[in-house]
Scaffold this active site. Structure first.
Site, PDB file in Angstrom:
ATOM      1  N   ASP A   1      79.429  54.208 119.169  1.00 57.39           N
ATOM      2  CA  ASP A   1      78.159  55.024 119.188  1.00 57.39           C
ATOM      3  C   ASP A   1      78.395  56.428 119.025  1.00 57.39           C
ATOM      4  O   ASP A   1      77.581  57.289 119.395  1.00 57.39           O
ATOM      5  CB  ASP A   1      77.493  54.799 120.605  1.00 57.39           C
TER       6      ASP A   1
ATOM      7  N   HIS B   1      74.433  49.960 114.470  1.00 55.13           N
ATOM      8  CA  HIS B   1      74.444  51.303 113.767  1.00 55.13           C
ATOM      9  C   HIS B   1      73.016  51.533 113.804  1.00 55.13           C
ATOM     10  O   HIS B   1      72.118  50.935 113.183  1.00 55.13           O
ATOM     11  CB  HIS B   1      75.031  51.497 112.233  1.00 55.13           C
TER      12      HIS B   1
HETATM   13  P1  GDP Z   1      77.416  54.222 115.506  1.00 52.68           P
HETATM   14  O1  GDP Z   1      77.457  52.876 116.230  1.00 52.68           O
HETATM   15  O2  GDP Z   1      78.643  54.867 115.553  1.00 52.68           O
HETATM   16  O3  GDP Z   1      76.715  54.373 114.181  1.00 52.68           O
HETATM   17  O4  GDP Z   1      76.321  55.150 116.313  1.00 52.68           O
HETATM   18  P2  GDP Z   1      75.051  54.904 116.833  1.00 52.68           P
HETATM   19  O5  GDP Z   1      73.999  54.590 115.712  1.00 52.68           O
HETATM   20  O6  GDP Z   1      74.827  53.895 118.012  1.00 52.68           O
HETATM   21  O7  GDP Z   1      74.592  56.193 117.658  1.00 52.68           O
HETATM   22  C1  GDP Z   1      74.289  57.302 117.033  1.00 52.68           C
HETATM   23  C2  GDP Z   1      72.837  57.754 117.436  1.00 52.68           C
HETATM   24  O8  GDP Z   1      72.941  59.172 116.929  1.00 52.68           O
HETATM   25  C3  GDP Z   1      72.042  57.207 116.145  1.00 52.68           C
HETATM   26  O9  GDP Z   1      70.457  57.187 117.172  1.00 52.68           O
HETATM   27  C4  GDP Z   1      71.918  58.224 115.348  1.00 52.68           C
HETATM   28  O10 GDP Z   1      70.672  58.245 114.624  1.00 52.68           O
HETATM   29  C5  GDP Z   1      71.961  59.709 115.915  1.00 52.68           C
HETATM   30  N1  GDP Z   1      72.708  60.558 115.279  1.00 52.68           N
HETATM   31  C6  GDP Z   1      73.794  60.524 114.520  1.00 52.68           C
HETATM   32  N2  GDP Z   1      74.141  61.846 114.137  1.00 52.68           N
HETATM   33  C7  GDP Z   1      73.426  62.549 114.885  1.00 52.68           C
HETATM   34  C8  GDP Z   1      73.143  63.963 114.879  1.00 52.68           C
HETATM   35  O11 GDP Z   1      73.756  64.813 114.281  1.00 52.68           O
HETATM   36  N3  GDP Z   1      72.158  64.563 115.642  1.00 52.68           N
HETATM   37  C9  GDP Z   1      71.355  63.903 116.316  1.00 52.68           C
HETATM   38  N4  GDP Z   1      70.530  64.174 117.183  1.00 52.68           N
HETATM   39  N5  GDP Z   1      71.492  62.457 116.374  1.00 52.68           N
HETATM   40  C10 GDP Z   1      72.557  61.707 115.637  1.00 52.68           C
END
Ligand code: GDP
Length: 426
Positions: A12, A40
């Site tokens: 995440d 994701h």
């Molecule tokens: P992954 O499994 O590693 O892709 O991560 P997730 O998708 O579960 O978690 C990342 C969350 O943070 C998602 O809701 C993204 O839209 C959000 N996100 C990613 N980068 C950023 C950022 O720089 N700022 C903010 N506020 N949210 C982000």
């Protein structure tokens, strides 16, 4: 040229966003491990999507999205996901599925749920997607490989053999309904219908793509600390989360991986059980959870509230080291703009001694965080495009962490969108 996008921590970290962003210049994006047990979240012009099985490249019409042999292939989930994105107006992506990928069967999901039920309070916090039973069967050599769907004689014989073995456990350990081999055969025939248009000799396809100079992205799921060998065993996932495994789970030479982009979130979050040294609780945690990610830190697959904590330099340095990091993408930094002060975990105290080296699980259970507190920047940094334009305290936070983890932070994500990124030349 191959680049890997992987996680440094418990998952995440924002890998989906980084992969989606880097996908703009990629020809091919590959999932090389894991299954539909994590997701994701991606936000782009088509809307907001939670992908569990499809690689994050499916939104670009110029990329080929590949499910590699290392993935736990959940065929109905993949099918459903393709339908759901097409329904939202995304053009039908080009998808290839390795003929050597193995199939998550309905009984794998059942066994996952039965085992959680049997373990009761001692469970591992599985998402019940069948991942652990799937990989157990793969290595016990009783899994079904996609290629086998095209051999009817083999399927008839193997479904009987597998049912025989599974039924011993179902009858004597779990006391659940038995498997009829005829049902298994039917299930596999349905899967064949669904998957046939996508099946491909992926390693050969990639061999040719590399010869033609194509750009390939490997997309990891979860993070270093969930790796079965190097993570917090047994609170880990069942396939390797490391970039090195990308070579195996996609079928490419290891030396082709030239760049390892390790994604680190500006604070910590974790799902499931296991030691989490920098964890915070109560109102402090609730506030960070509420403000975190994009719309709160809740599981993309399960909706479960994530456990929250401060940035952990010990875990992240270790996580980056195991990935073989060339670049760190530091994400979700904008979320911390509300804090007056930001604690960072810089060491672990174990039995009265402070260490900066990440220990094995039984010692990790005893670790207490050594915190250092940095001043916050108290403003919204979204929309900023240049590193120099970030507030000084924000740059200090980044540079402090970069020094602690020992790997260059070359990308800073200050919002969930594709364009919310600050490149930093190191
Ligand atoms: P992954 O499994 O590693 O892709 O991560 P997730 O998708 O579960 O978690 C990342 C969350 O943070 C998602 O809701 C993204 O839209 C959000 N996100 C990613 N980068 C950023 C950022 O720089 N700022 C903010 N506020 N949210 C982000």
């Amino acid at each position: 040229m191959v680049k890997a996008v992987v996680g440094a921590n418990w998952g995440d970290e924002g890998k989906g966003k980084i992969t989606d962003m880097l996908g703009e210049s990629a020809d091919i994006i590959i999932r090389f491990q894991g299954g539909a047990n994590a997701g994701h979240t991606i936000i782009n012009d088509y809307g907001k999507f939670a992908l569990h099985t499809l690689p994050s490249g499916v939104f670009y019409s110029h990329t080929t999205s590949i499910i590699g042999n290392g993935v736990a292939l959940d065929i109905p989930r993949l099918f459903g996901e393709i339908q759901s994105i097409v329904e939202k107006g995304v053009p039908m992506p080009k998808i290839l599925v390795s003929d050597r990928a193995q199939i998550v069967m309905s009984y794998h999901k059942n066994f996952d749920a039965y085992e959680e039920e049997r373990l009761g309070g001692k469970s591992f916090g599985s998402t019940k997607s069948g991942i652990a039973p799937f990989y157990s069967d793969k290595y016990a050599k009783i899994g079904f490989q996609v290629s086998e769907l095209f051999d009817d004689e083999l399927l008839k014989e193997k479904t009987v053999r597998v049912a025989e073995q599974k039924n011993v456990l179902l009858e004597h350990l779990y006391h659940k309904p038995l498997i009829d081999p005829a049902d298994l055969y039917k299930e596999l025939k349905e899967y064949k219908e669904m998957i046939e248009p996508y099946v491909c000799d992926v390693s050969l396809f990639l061999y040719n793509a590399l010869k033609e100079g194509k750009e390939i992205l490997l997309e990891g799921q979860l993070g270093s600390l969930k790796d079965p060998d190097h993570g917090i065993y047994p609170m880990v996932t069942s396939s390797s989360t490391l970039a090195g495994y990308g070579a195996i789970g996609a079928g490419i030479p290891p030396y082709e991986i030239k760049q390892v982009i390790t994604v680190c979130k500006a604070y910590s979050s974790a799902v499931g059980a296991g030691a989490f040294v920098s964890e915070i609780f109560g109102e402090e945690a609730d506030e960070l959870r509420r403000r975190g990610g994009d719309g709160g830190e809740f599981g993309a697959t399960t909706g479960r509230p994530r456990r929250m904590g401060w940035f952990d330099c010990v875990a992240s340095r270790y996580g980056c080291r195991l990935q073989g990091t060339t670049d760190v993408a530091f994400t979700v930094l904008d979320v911390l703009g509300y804090l007056d002060e930001i604690p960072v975990c810089v060491g672990y105290e174990i039995d009265g001694k402070v260490t900066k080296d990440f220990p094995t699980t039984h010692l990790l259970e005893k670790a207490k965080p050594v915190l250092e507190t940095l001043p916050g920047w108290k403003c919204d940094i979204r929309g900023i495009k240049k590193y120099e334009d970030l507030p000084e305290n924000c740059r200090n936070y980044i540079e402090f962490i970069e020094k602690e983890i020992g790997y260059p932070i070359t990308m800073i994500s200050n919002g969930p969108g594709r364009k919310d990124i600050i490149y930093r030349n190191k």
